[in-house]
Design a protein around this motif. Structure first.
Motif, PDB file in Angstrom:
ATOM      1  N   ARG A 366      -8.702  -3.194  -1.408  1.00 12.79           N
ATOM      2  CA  ARG A 366      -8.215  -1.970  -2.059  1.00 12.79           C
ATOM      3  C   ARG A 366      -7.752  -0.957  -1.012  1.00 12.79           C
ATOM      4  N   ASP A 367      -8.524  -0.816   0.066  1.00 14.53           N
ATOM      5  CA  ASP A 367      -8.140   0.124   1.123  1.00 14.53           C
ATOM      6  C   ASP A 367      -6.794  -0.261   1.736  1.00 14.53           C
ATOM      7  N   GLU A 370      -3.977   0.583  -0.698  1.00  9.48           N
ATOM      8  CA  GLU A 370      -3.710   2.022  -0.766  1.00  9.48           C
ATOM      9  C   GLU A 370      -2.961   2.501   0.477  1.00  9.48           C
ATOM     10  N   GLN A 371      -3.311   1.935   1.635  1.00  9.35           N
ATOM     11  CA  GLN A 371      -2.603   2.299   2.862  1.00  9.35           C
ATOM     12  C   GLN A 371      -1.138   1.857   2.806  1.00  9.35           C
ATOM     13  N   THR A 373       0.741   1.409   0.002  1.00 13.48           N
ATOM     14  CA  THR A 373       1.541   2.020  -1.065  1.00 13.48           C
ATOM     15  C   THR A 373       1.355   3.521  -1.180  1.00 13.48           C
ATOM     16  N   LEU A 375      -0.831   4.747  -3.048  1.00  8.84           N
ATOM     17  CA  LEU A 375      -1.221   4.933  -4.446  1.00  8.84           C
ATOM     18  C   LEU A 375      -2.619   4.380  -4.669  1.00  8.84           C
ATOM     19  N   PRO A 376      -3.334   4.925  -5.641  1.00  6.33           N
ATOM     20  CA  PRO A 376      -4.658   4.379  -5.954  1.00  6.33           C
ATOM     21  C   PRO A 376      -4.526   3.001  -6.599  1.00  6.33           C
ATOM     22  N   THR A 377      -5.555   2.194  -6.453  1.00  5.57           N
ATOM     23  CA  THR A 377      -5.543   0.844  -7.022  1.00  5.57           C
ATOM     24  C   THR A 377      -6.265   0.841  -8.360  1.00  5.57           C
ATOM     25  N   ASP A 378      -5.859  -0.082  -9.240  1.00  3.53           N
ATOM     26  CA  ASP A 378      -6.494  -0.128 -10.555  1.00  3.53           C
ATOM     27  C   ASP A 378      -7.000  -1.513 -10.947  1.00  3.53           C
ATOM     28  N   SER A 399      -1.514  -1.701  -7.904  1.00  6.01           N
ATOM     29  CA  SER A 399      -1.424  -0.340  -7.380  1.00  6.01           C
ATOM     30  C   SER A 399      -0.270   0.355  -8.081  1.00  6.01           C
TER      31      SER A 399
END
Length: 418
Positions: A366-367, A370-371, A373, A375-378, A399
């Protein structure tokens, strides 16, 4: 090919008679005028005209210009075509040896003549096919005819003309002819293996028949013994065949020669108003899956979910296999009604691949996403995927509206996924 000329016998005979008259008659007259034996010379001239007529008379078949069949069948010297070619060249070589008494040179000269004929057939649009098989048969005929001529002369106590020089001339001509003709064939002619193509077509036809029988049996096993197959289609995919059958009960498709069913859907996809509980549906699905998909079921986890509403709702029963938390590529999804009837399935039979160890956990994936894009991941999913032909454990991280693929063994972002 000589068979092409045989199919056009009337035209062949007329052409031969005309050409023979134009060439053989003057040969006989000149020989008589010079007080030379004329019968053998005339017969030889007429026969050479016959060879040219048979091999170069336009036909209605043949390969494309600039192509030559290089396939060598197992029955090279026993097929009708090869025997006819041997019979065509042997008498000509025999007569030539009687005339010139140089068997080695004659045998090689007729071999070169055959090579020249095949070369012409490959370049000139005559409706004829250049063939290495014909060349081999013609050369064999020339060798046999020359040998027969030499034996004939020996039995009649007639000496060969300078045998050592004949052997040297024959060897030299063979080298020059091989280099010259071989060079032209190699540089200007495309090889086409008709034997291999014919074998592939034969194997495909035989496999298609076997695949058709298998899919018919499978259709009756899936839909019932009174199922009638209306149509089957076969498509070649690499070394495999995908075969699809349309029946009075529904469709079914699978792969040959693995005998792996891929999908089937009943023509009646409406759910039944049955009384099976979710557990009973799962049991019915498991019985069906173990009968038809034992490879997929072994070591798999069963998942079940309801689809549709009301009394005709159905269930999708899925089978998935995992190793060290990685979803493997095997797939099996059954759609089952509340009467236990399987109305359709999709399957993917893939052997479990060997995967490198997973070193990137979900939080790290996930980290990294996020780096990449911002954007937060879902969502996340760890599964086996082929990357450049190699199976890898891959994190698919949702994401926003994009999925990011991360190699779970190295932590590297897979190109094209962000």
């Amino acid at each position: 090919m000589i068979e092409a000329s045989i199919k056009a016998v009337p035209g062949l005979i007329v052409t031969f008679l005309i050409l023979a008259a134009l060439v053989a008659v003057p040969t006989a007259l000149i020989a008589k005028a010079r007080n030379k034996p004329w019968r053998l010379r005339t017969a030889l001239t007429a026969y050479l005209v016959g060879i040219v007529t048979v091999t170069l008379l336009p036909g209605d078949a043949g390969l494309e210009s600039g192509q030559c069949d290089t396939g060598m069948p197992a029955h090279l010297f026993t097929s009708t075509s090869s025997l006819l070619n041997i019979a065509l060249f042997a008498p000509g070589a025999f007569l030539t040896v009687l005339q010139f008494k140089r068997p080695a040179t004659v045998a090689v000269a007729f071999g070169c003549l055959s090579g020249a004929v095949e070369l012409i057939q490959s370049f000139v649009n005559l409706g004829r096919s250049c063939s290495v098989t014909d060349l081999a048969a013609n050369t064999t005929g020339a060798a046999l005819g020359s040998l027969a001529g030499a034996l004939w002369l020996h039995q009649r106590r007639q000496s060969l003309r300078k045998p050592v020089r004949d052997l040297l001339w024959g060897t030299s001509l063979a080298l020059v002819g091989t280099v010259a003709l071989g060079g032209v064939f190699h540089s200007r002619v495309d090889s086409v293996d008709i034997v291999a193509i014919d074998d592939q077509r034969k194997n495909f036809a035989e496999s298609a028949i076997q695949a058709d029988e298998w899919i018919n049996t499978a259709a009756k096993g899936i839909y019932g013994s009174d199922t009638q197959v209306r149509e089957t289609t076969t498509e070649k995919r690499g070394k495999r065949l995908k075969i699809t059958a349309e029946t009075n009960r529904g469709s079914i498709a699978g792969w040959w020669p693995e005998k792996d069913l891929e999908s089937a859907w009943s023509s009646n996809t409406r759910g039944d108003e049955g009384s099976f509980s979710k557990k009973q549906v799962a049991t019915a699905a498991d019985k069906f899956a173990r009968m038809w998909f034992p490879r997929n079921v072994a070591g798999s986890k069963q998942q079940i979910r309801s689809v549709g509403d009301g009394p005709t709702h159905a269930y999708v029963v899925a089978y998935r296999r995992y190793t060290d938390g990685v979803l493997l590529p095997m797939r099996l999804d059954l759609t089952v009604t509340t009467t236990g009837r399987v109305i359709g399935f999709t399957a993917r039979a893939v052997d479990d691949p060997a995967l490198p160890s997973v070193t990137v956990d979900e939080a790290k994936a996930r980290d990294l996403a996020e780096q990449a894009t911002g954007l937060p991941t879902d969502s996340t999913l760890l599964l086996a995927q082929q990357i450049k032909g190699e199976w890898r454990p891959v994190w698919l991280v949702g994401s926003g509206k994009r999925d990011v693929a991360i190699d779970a063994a190295t932590g590297e972002l897979i190109p094209g996924s962000d």
